[in-house]
Design a protein around this motif. Structure first.
Motif, short mmCIF file in Angstrom:
data_model
loop_
_atom_site.label_atom_id
_atom_site.label_comp_id
_atom_site.label_asym_id
_atom_site.label_seq_id
_atom_site.Cartn_x
_atom_site.Cartn_y
_atom_site.Cartn_z
N ASN A 146 -13.89 12.12 -80.14
CA ASN A 146 -12.85 11.82 -79.13
C ASN A 146 -13.40 12.06 -77.72
O ASN A 146 -13.26 11.22 -76.82
CB ASN A 146 -11.63 12.70 -79.42
N LYS A 164 -13.89 15.43 -85.28
CA LYS A 164 -12.93 14.53 -84.63
C LYS A 164 -12.92 14.74 -83.12
O LYS A 164 -12.86 13.79 -82.34
CB LYS A 164 -11.52 14.75 -85.19
N SER A 188 -7.85 7.74 -82.54
CA SER A 188 -8.80 8.83 -82.28
C SER A 188 -8.04 10.14 -82.07
O SER A 188 -8.62 11.14 -81.66
CB SER A 188 -9.64 8.50 -81.04
N ASP A 207 -4.25 7.96 -77.65
CA ASP A 207 -5.21 8.37 -78.68
C ASP A 207 -4.68 8.06 -80.07
O ASP A 207 -5.41 7.60 -80.95
CB ASP A 207 -5.49 9.89 -78.60
#
Ligand code: GDP
Ligand code: IMO
Ligand code: MG
Length: 421
Positions: free
Chosen positions: A163, A159, A143, A138
């Motif tokens: 994600n 966020k 992300s 990630d």
């Protein structure tokens, strides 16, 4: 004062925790710069055993700051369990500082780790299943969610939603887990508790460098598990070598003056991957039982074998060891013969250097130099010259072979069972 880095010279579990705790006594700072709670660092102080996974081993000294750097991935649940364990033992943990830039591990990262291992089938890496790889993925994909994001509910939610959306498309089997309602309360649950620990860890180190006390950087994992230089793909997902200290803590590379490679007097490995000096018979069992070679994080039996000089030299090339620490020398006591791998034989060719081609490493046969063993208990010895002669010969050869001085010898599991060389 300058920065000293402690690097695992093998496949992890070399005794970094013990050595870091021993050396941190007079340090201004001990800092972790990479990895997460895949690490398991054991420290034994006056018979009491501590297993640290995220917090560096200087935490036991009130006057030493224990820093968790931006290069780490942090599971807040695991972190607070560790803090609780330390507080229950009388260590207030007021000396812990955490970089707001470190990335978070969520429970879904663990689920993805497990799923990916299942998917790999017979090629499974044997990860610790702590979500390390997926969290670093990630981060690289941009992300990731960082510690600082826990301080703003709106940003955190945005966020996380984005994600999770990508993850649901990628892992339909995990749709039940990949739902925001499981994690929406993280800012309240962890953000408020983490806030007092958050600090600009890079600045703290820069300021400390102006003082006369050392800064110790406690490596996690080991050189052969490094994402770039290890036995890829059977490695961890972060850079663990000395170069990672600069990026994992935000300090200029020229501040790093000492790099200490820590090696066991033999070798162990947990998880899958090639290991030329592995001993599957009596010697392997001897080392496992005498060395209590069971994983600190997962409890898995560690694979055991002879010391491998080729990888020690390779590690020196990458990390630039200015000194070595040899640990678990006491575990070899009682063996009639001790072997040291000084080269590999690949289809009749003698290789003195670590081969970058994994196929060659896979087929490499160790070429050994044999040493006499010793029978005398060495655990309470305090001077190198008082060690049995056979033991001294083995150490002298290690120094000569790696062209690196041995700074410290560890002869028992207790923090202070060491010989300053
Ligand atoms: P780390 O991950 O590098 O910190 O190492 P681990 O803590 O995972 O594994 C090292 C193990 O060896 C732990 O159980 C330590 O208590 C133990 N240990 C460390 N140094 C010595 C030593 O010199 N002799 C013996 N017998 N045990 C040691
Ligand atoms: P310390 O700091 C030994 C190994 C795992 C697996 C591979 C990838 O205690 O020396 P991961 O969960 O990181 O994706 O697993 O790396 N591994 C370790 N082996 N000691 C460690 O840490 C390790 N951290 C990861 O067994 O083979
Ligand atoms: Mg360990």
């Amino acid at each position: 004062m300058s920065v000293t880095v402690l690097i695992g010279a093998q496949w992890g579990d070399e005794g970094k925790g013990k050595v870091s705790c021993y050396l941190s006594r007079k340090a201004a700072i001990t800092a972790r710069y990479s990895g997460g709670h895949n690490a398991g660092h054991t420290v034994i102080i006056s018979g009491k055993k501590f297993k640290l996974h995220l917090i560096p081993s200087g935490v036991f000294y009130e006057e030493t700051l224990a820093l968790l750097g931006n290069g780490m991935v942090i599971d807040p649940e695991a972190l607070f369990q560790e803090i609780q364990m330390l507080q229950d033992s009388g260590y207030p943990c007021k000396n812990i500082k955490i970089s707001p830039l470190a990335h978070l591990i969520f429970p879904f990262h663990r689920e993805i780790d497990v799923l990916m291992e299942k998917t790999r089938g017979k090629n499974a890496i044997g990860t610790t299943r702590k979500g390390i790889g997926p969290a670093y993925s990630d981060k690289a994909e941009r992300s990731g969610i960082r510690i600082c994001d826990l301080l703003d509910k709106k940003i955190f939610k945005e966020k996380l939603l984005s994600n999770l959306q990508t993850k649901r498309e990628r892992y339909p089997a995990l749709n039940g887990v990949l739902n925001i309602r499981h994690f929406a309360d993280f800012p309240e649950r962890y953000g408020e508790k983490l806030a007092p620990y958050m600090s600009d860890t890079s600045k703290i180190i820069q300021d400390a460098l102006k003082s006369k006390r050392p800064v110790i950087c406690e490596g996690a994992q080991g050189t052969m598990l490094d994402l770039d230089f290890g036995t890829y793909p059977f490695v961890t997902s972060s850079d663990v070598t000395a170069g990672a200290v600069a990026t994992g803590l935000g300090i200029p590379p020229q501040e790093i003056k000492k790099v200490i490679g820590i090696t066991k007097a033999y070798t162990t490995r947990v998880g899958a991957g090639d290991f030329p000096t592995e001993e599957k018979g009596k010697v392997g069992t001897f080392l496992r039982e005498h060395g209590c070679e069971y994983g600190t994080t997962t409890g898995r039996p560690r694979r055991c074998g002879w010391i491998d000089g080729v990888i020690l030299k390779y590690g020196k090339k990458i990390n630039g060891y200015s000194g070595m620490v040899v640990t678990k020398l006491d575990v070899l006591t009682g063996l009639n013969e001790i072997k040291f791998c000084e080269a590999y034989n690949y289809q009749g060719n003698i290789l003195k250097e670590f081969p970058y081609n994994p196929k060659i490493f896979h087929e490499a046969e160790p070429v050994y130099r044999s040493f006499k063993g010793w029978g005398r208990d060495i655990r309470e010895i305090k001077r190198r010259r008082d060690l049995p002669k056979a033991c001294q010969k083995f150490l002298d050869f290690l120094e000569e072979f790696t062209e690196t001085p041995i700074d410290l010898i560890s002869v028992g599991e207790e923090r202070d069972q060491v010989i300053q060389s």
